[in-house]
Design an enzyme around this catalytic site. Structure first.
Site, short mmCIF file in Angstrom:
data_model
loop_
_atom_site.label_atom_id
_atom_site.label_comp_id
_atom_site.label_asym_id
_atom_site.label_seq_id
_atom_site.Cartn_x
_atom_site.Cartn_y
_atom_site.Cartn_z
N HIS A 256 -11.65 -4.73 9.58
CA HIS A 256 -12.14 -4.57 8.20
C HIS A 256 -13.48 -3.85 8.15
CE1 HIS A 256 -9.09 -7.51 7.02
NE2 HIS A 256 -9.43 -7.37 5.76
N GLU B 265 0.81 -1.22 0.00
CA GLU B 265 0.00 0.00 0.00
C GLU B 265 0.84 1.26 0.00
OE1 GLU B 265 -0.90 -2.72 1.56
OE2 GLU B 265 -2.98 -3.09 1.04
C1 LIG Z 1 -2.47 -4.47 4.25
C2 LIG Z 1 -3.49 -5.31 3.58
N1 LIG Z 1 -3.67 -5.16 2.26
C3 LIG Z 1 -4.59 -5.90 1.61
C4 LIG Z 1 -5.35 -6.82 2.28
C5 LIG Z 1 -6.43 -7.61 1.57
N2 LIG Z 1 -6.03 -8.97 1.43
C6 LIG Z 1 -6.47 -9.92 2.27
S1 LIG Z 1 -5.84 -11.41 1.94
C7 LIG Z 1 -4.95 -10.80 0.65
C8 LIG Z 1 -4.10 -11.69 -0.17
C9 LIG Z 1 -3.02 -12.27 0.65
O1 LIG Z 1 -2.29 -13.11 -0.13
P1 LIG Z 1 -1.24 -14.11 0.49
O2 LIG Z 1 -0.32 -13.35 1.40
O3 LIG Z 1 -0.63 -14.84 -0.63
O4 LIG Z 1 -2.09 -15.09 1.42
P2 LIG Z 1 -3.20 -16.13 1.00
O5 LIG Z 1 -4.51 -15.39 1.11
O6 LIG Z 1 -2.92 -16.63 -0.34
O7 LIG Z 1 -3.14 -17.19 2.05
C10 LIG Z 1 -5.17 -9.46 0.49
C11 LIG Z 1 -4.57 -8.63 -0.56
C12 LIG Z 1 -5.14 -6.94 3.66
N3 LIG Z 1 -5.85 -7.79 4.41
N4 LIG Z 1 -4.19 -6.19 4.28
#
Ligand SMILES: Cc1ncc(C[n+]2csc(CCOP(=O)(O)OP(=O)(O)O)c2C)c(N)n1
Ligand SMILES: Cc1ncc(C[n+]2csc(CCOP(=O)(O)OP(=O)(O)O)c2C)c(N)n1
Ligand SMILES: [Mg+2]
Ligand SMILES: [Mg+2]
Lengths: 356, 325, 356, 325
Positions: B129, B60
């Protein structure tokens, strides 16, 4: 809970000194035109004399707020400044006098800004830590660690979108490599192949703390390059020619669309971190050894070796000194900024109005 | 006229502006190929292509920094921060860089960025959230703040935000995404800094933004049954603030209520209450009352979340109880 | 300004699939006691059956809010869970059901929490994304990317200060390696030699975006290890034995004061990112290939090869199924949380009072 | 009794608590060997050693995360964020993690962290190093907020903050560092949530925190010359808020002024004004007036900075002008 006490860590000045490498003698032979070299000399002298003057004015209590000098580090700003195209972008930190001047920003308004005068570069509103001159491609000095790496990306992205072949060059310190924004900026730059060059000025200290005590790798920038698929590049930051050659190469690559670079320039700041700091946390031999590696006498000697008459160098010195004197007059003659200025330019319409 | 949902109105507003200004670009997480996790950017990648509508890493700070740097150098940007709670991870870029750089540089730098973000509760997402954080941005000099309550305003205020040369934070309310409205054909451009009286009344003034507007209106309807005619104002734009419209109403009605989804302390309602208590003090006929989410992180369970965010019943009862004070 | 349009990037499902490596046949011979293996089997089954049930309840509209399943990824939570000491610390994300259960947290309260009931693990206040059970060493699930890596450091620091030889284990996704907090946490862990193990579950997607499109290196965690002076470690995250062996090793090192580790476990989530997501952005062959590499049949087959009678496995399955049924009853029988709960536990005195 | 400066009082307060609780530790940038950039932690490394007083990298998120994780697991922590402006780079950890985790976990987790930070203007540092950001933290449920105005309060409130089991943000004002006062010997422990009437008066109430307290007092002295007796309240602790002391005073005087160093919008004064305009409305004899820094980023030049932060003259003149309204 019992916490053990290891007195070994306490006085950083008692640690073994980190000494500079000797100058690479081959650097005399780097393929740089003599004219360019004379410009590099003049640029370094300008940065040096300017900051010495700023320091004098500080001792006279005329500089308002804080200021962070880069005495001893001028070769980096000068080398990159010279390698950049006029419309390239610079991004610097609170330690940004040199980077600002190296883009050709006039001395007078910069000094006046340090003095908080109305004829300052930013009308007194920014101060030493926020020097900016958009017309010179100097896109700002940012005083909170990390942010400007991400902003430099943005300027590079914009250049990429507009197809202008401009390059964004972003200067920061060794300590900055440990903040989150560094990581985010490097990754995005690499993924988007942005025309941005990140220049880590490794002066061995993050404020008052030796960088090696707080960093997981020896070379804070270069040892992180591979984490972004980049080549590790270390350059002697106290030799303007070495800097200039590397700068030319990475800027050129970026300009040709070949993506970002991360350059670590090894250097040392000869004074404290900021005006308040006497710099006592550094081993005395260390300070002495680095002062003996000061970039300006080094460059001076090289020019003599290359056959430039001493007299020519003296002429340059005098010209620079004259400009610094002029700038001083200009700055001192400035009035205090008018109070209405404080209520100007919050918004693009020039106002500070947030309601009707 | 086409009926569009609030979420579709976001894409409609953006598309209108991207068609108008070929230099306008967007970036954010999952906004391109996926059309956004709230499906607010569906179709934009198809129409404008991957160089103008760009998926990013979870970075971000890098997102807002890229937006700022591009905007400073001639490319206006719409950046998405998926949930407004995440403004906290890039708060330095927003609050210390974007907001302050024009001022610090004596006007040399202009930052035409719109930061879009999904705001507010009602989805049972819990404390990280679901926040309403308009006040996080309202309190920062240099940021403009918009929070539309309906699809038509979404389009018009989006256009206004994009055309504004200053950084604007644009709050899209998660619980309004499915609301629908007829959207007039053709270019829609609204104005920042304009509140709207959405229900006229003579007995008290209720100011609200986003999700709270419809609740205030419903409460007003119930109050009307008791003979209390509330004037409801949709503030729409917190910065610039249309204080005139609000104060005029308070002068007329003599009473002011704020309905805030943010947790109470230092909410936007406090600012408006303080303006009224200063500037129209002598026109007030009784206490200024704030109806806000209590000063707690939001709970996840539906039963609990519904209890904490101001409900129609709470608005109604509070006003009923205090109207004669 | 003319911006060119490259339609090649648009539909991620049309990209070449990223296929799993075959199972290493030598993993049958890893030195793991059969008893442990049966526990790993049971643990994986528990996580699987629990989440399948959670999914059913979601289809019945009983699960409130969002939830993120880790179907297909259970070997990692099970392998680490088994390798941890009872008083070690776990830190997980919004995708934390498996990590919570793998520490022995009872199924009923966890399921009740997903249903927003008063008998939920967090009395309904946290929901699926914030599962925490301090008494089981499960120090929380954190729903904003990055933060919990820094918090896991803190628990490790505290263990180091207290001299308890506890280890902190922190799970996160591939996408998380690109956020600033990742960088800060890894650097500090390395500099302070913290007893913390960072486990990157690389399931190839950050939500709906293929990780390779937004990451500067191929292996988002392992290729960053050297930036913190750490060894790159990649493990087959779909094979509980492989995970268990690596987990045991890195946890043991950390426990002995030899510092942190960063483990990248390759895996795949068989469903969408969260309950709202059908997962259509993934090439169909890719999903099929990874489903064929599901950790549970793999493990089942291995146990048969190692001589465990099918009947024993059936008994385990039935026991797990029974516990999941019980948990379901428990959860469904829970009342809606009392409204006073909302005004409890903001502060340590139990209240939400901010004024007199 | 020893005379100590405000900056020395910080170290004195911390040392008192570190002696009392051998598990209490500190971390931050340049706090150990260098004694802090404001010299507020001088001597602590020598006394408590490098394991309890620890220099960190420039990694504010890692600093606050480490503090939180340690605190959750039995080690209370004092973390320094050098300038309060930098709370923006770690705002997620502060506002979304530390503040909310107790609530989200139904009380399972306790976070005894004190986040110390240098706040406020007057040093000509410009917009990124001079902010007063008490409201950034006051608006977050789950954070306590303290801002002492003098050395004695620094010691006592530091002790109270350290002993409080919840996360407390402790604002040390940069422009007060050199102020001196006699500090009583022995253990000093104050109480959070207690305001102090620092000057009694009958005509109006002025509430202030930190640097603004002395300015309010000076203005009150000048007003006394004109026959206006102002009661001045040092709020000291914004969360918990001693609303009782403030409201009692307003009931007595009938007039409320807030003196805020923060830029106006959503400042802490707005919250207090809104409480008064609700709860003691009928006791108010005139408008509630806020004297705040205008809603601008701070300028660097001395002449400009002095003009923007509320001065004694501005406080005096504003009250003089409005007292008869
Ligand atoms: C700072 C932040 N940015 C965006 C999000 C929204 N978000 C939730 S899960 C996710 C993807 C995370 O991907 P990864 O780290 O690969 O974990 P996975 O969900 O695949 O287990 C995002 C972008 C968040 N929760 N926090
Ligand atoms: C986010 C943030 N944290 C801390 C500071 C305070 N600070 C200013 S300069 C500095 C040291 C920076 O060190 P380095 O990056 O090596 O640059 P140098 O000053 O040596 O040029 C610190 C910690 C800051 N400005 N921003
Ligand atoms: Mg440095
Ligand atoms: Mg992933």
């Amino acid at each position: 809970m019992s916490i053990e006490f290891d007195p070994g860590l306490i006085d950083y000045a008692q640690r073994p000194p980190r000494l500079p490498q000797p100058v690479d003698p081959n650097n005399d032979d780097l393929p740089i035109a003599l004219e360019t070299r004379l410009e590099l000399y003049e640029s370094q002298l300008t940065l040096r004399q300017f900051e010495k003057r700023a320091y004098d004015l500080f001792l006279q209590n005329l500089v308002k707020g804080t200021s962070h000098l880069s005495l001893g580090m001028e070769a980096i700003a000068a080398g990159f400044g010279k390698a950049m195209r006029r419309d390239d972008y610079s991004f610097a930190t609170y330690r940004g006098h040199a980077h600002t001047l190296a883009r050709g920003v006039p001395l007078g308004p910069v000094l006046a800004e340090l003095l908080g005068r109305a004829n300052g570069l930013l009308e007194g509103k920014g101060g030493s830590m926020h020097l900016t001159s958009v017309e010179h491609g100097m896109m700002g000095s940012y005083a909170i660690i990390g942010a400007h790496l991400t902003i430099a990306n943005g300027a590079a992205w914009s250049a990429q979108l507009r197809g202008t072949e401009q390059v964004s060059v972003c200067f920061f310190g060794d300590g900055t490599t440990n903040i989150g924004a560094f990581h985010e900026a490097l990754n995005l730059a690499a993924v988007w192949d942005l025309p941005v060059v990140f220049v880590c000025e490794n002066n061995l200290y993050m404020e008052y703390t030796p960088i090696d005590l707080i960093t997981a790798v020896e070379n804070p920038a270069a040892d992180r390059a591979s984490a972004y698929g980049l080549e590790p590049i270390i350059v002697d930051g106290n030799d303007a020619d070495a800097v200039y050659v590397v700068a030319t190469e990475v800027i050129d690559r970026a300009r040709r669309g070949l993506g970002p670079a991360l350059v670590e320039a090894t250097t040392y700041r000869e004074q404290g971190h900021s005006r308040a700091d006497p710099g006592k946390y550094r081993p005395v031999e260390e300070v002495a050894a680095w002062k003996a590696r000061d970039p300006i006498p080094l460059y001076h000697q090289r020019l003599l070796r290359l056959g430039v008459p001493e007299q020519d160098l003296t002429t340059i010195q005098q010209a620079v000194a004259g400009r610094v004197d002029e700038a001083t007059e200009f700055a001192k003659s400035g009035a205090a900024p008018a109070l209405e200025l404080a209520m100007k330019d919050v918004w693009a319409d020039g106002s500070a109005v947030w309601r009707n | 006229m086409a009926e569009l949902s609030y979420r579709d109105a976001v894409a409609r507003g953006i598309a209108q502006e991207m068609r108008r200004d070929p230099s306008l670009v967007m970036l954010g997480e999952d906004i391109a190929a996926a059309g956004g996790v709230f499906k607010t950017t569906v179709g934009l990648l198809d129409e404008f292509g991957p160089l103008r509508v760009r998926d990013t890493p979870i970075s971000e700070q890098a997102i807002l920094g890229a937006a700022m740097g591009a905007a400073m150098t001639g490319v206006p940007v719409i950046a998405e921060i998926m949930f407004s709670d995440f403004l906290a991870v890039c708060f330095d870029i927003l609050a210390n860089q974007m907001a302050k750089t024009r001022y610090m540089t004596a006007g040399q730098v202009t930052v035409p960025v719109v930061v879009r973000t999904a705001n507010g509760g009602g989805s049972r997402f819990g404390a990280q959230h679901s926040q309403s954080v308009e006040n996080w941005t309202m309190m920062i000099p240099g940021l403009k703040v918009v929070a539309p309550s309906n699809p038509v305003d979404v389009v018009g205020l989006m256009a206004a935000a994009v055309r504004d040369p200053d950084p604007v934070v644009f709050f899209e309310h998660k619980s309004l995404m499915a609301r629908k409205a007829e959207i007039p054909e053709g270019e829609l451009v609204d104005r920042l800094g304009t509140a709207r009286v959405v229900r006229p009344g003579r007995d008290c003034t209720i100011v609200a933004v986003a999700l709270m507007v419809e609740r205030a209106l419903q409460a007003a309807d119930e109050l009307a049954g008791d003979g209390i005619e509330a004037e409801v104002i949709d503030v729409r734009s917190l910065v610039p603030l249309d204080a005139r419209t609000i104060l005029d109403s308070v002068v007329k009605t003599g009473r002011l209520y704020t309905v805030e989804e943010n947790p109470r302390l230092c909410g936007w309602g406090a600012e408006i209450a303080s303006i009224a208590a200063d500037e129209v003090f002598w026109d007030l006929d009784g206490p200024v009352v704030r109806i806000a989410t209590p000063h707690i992180p939001l709970p996840a369970a539906d039963a609990l979340e519904d209890e904490t965010i101001p409900s129609v019943a709470r608005i109604y009862e509070t006003i009923r109880r205090t109207a004669d004070q």
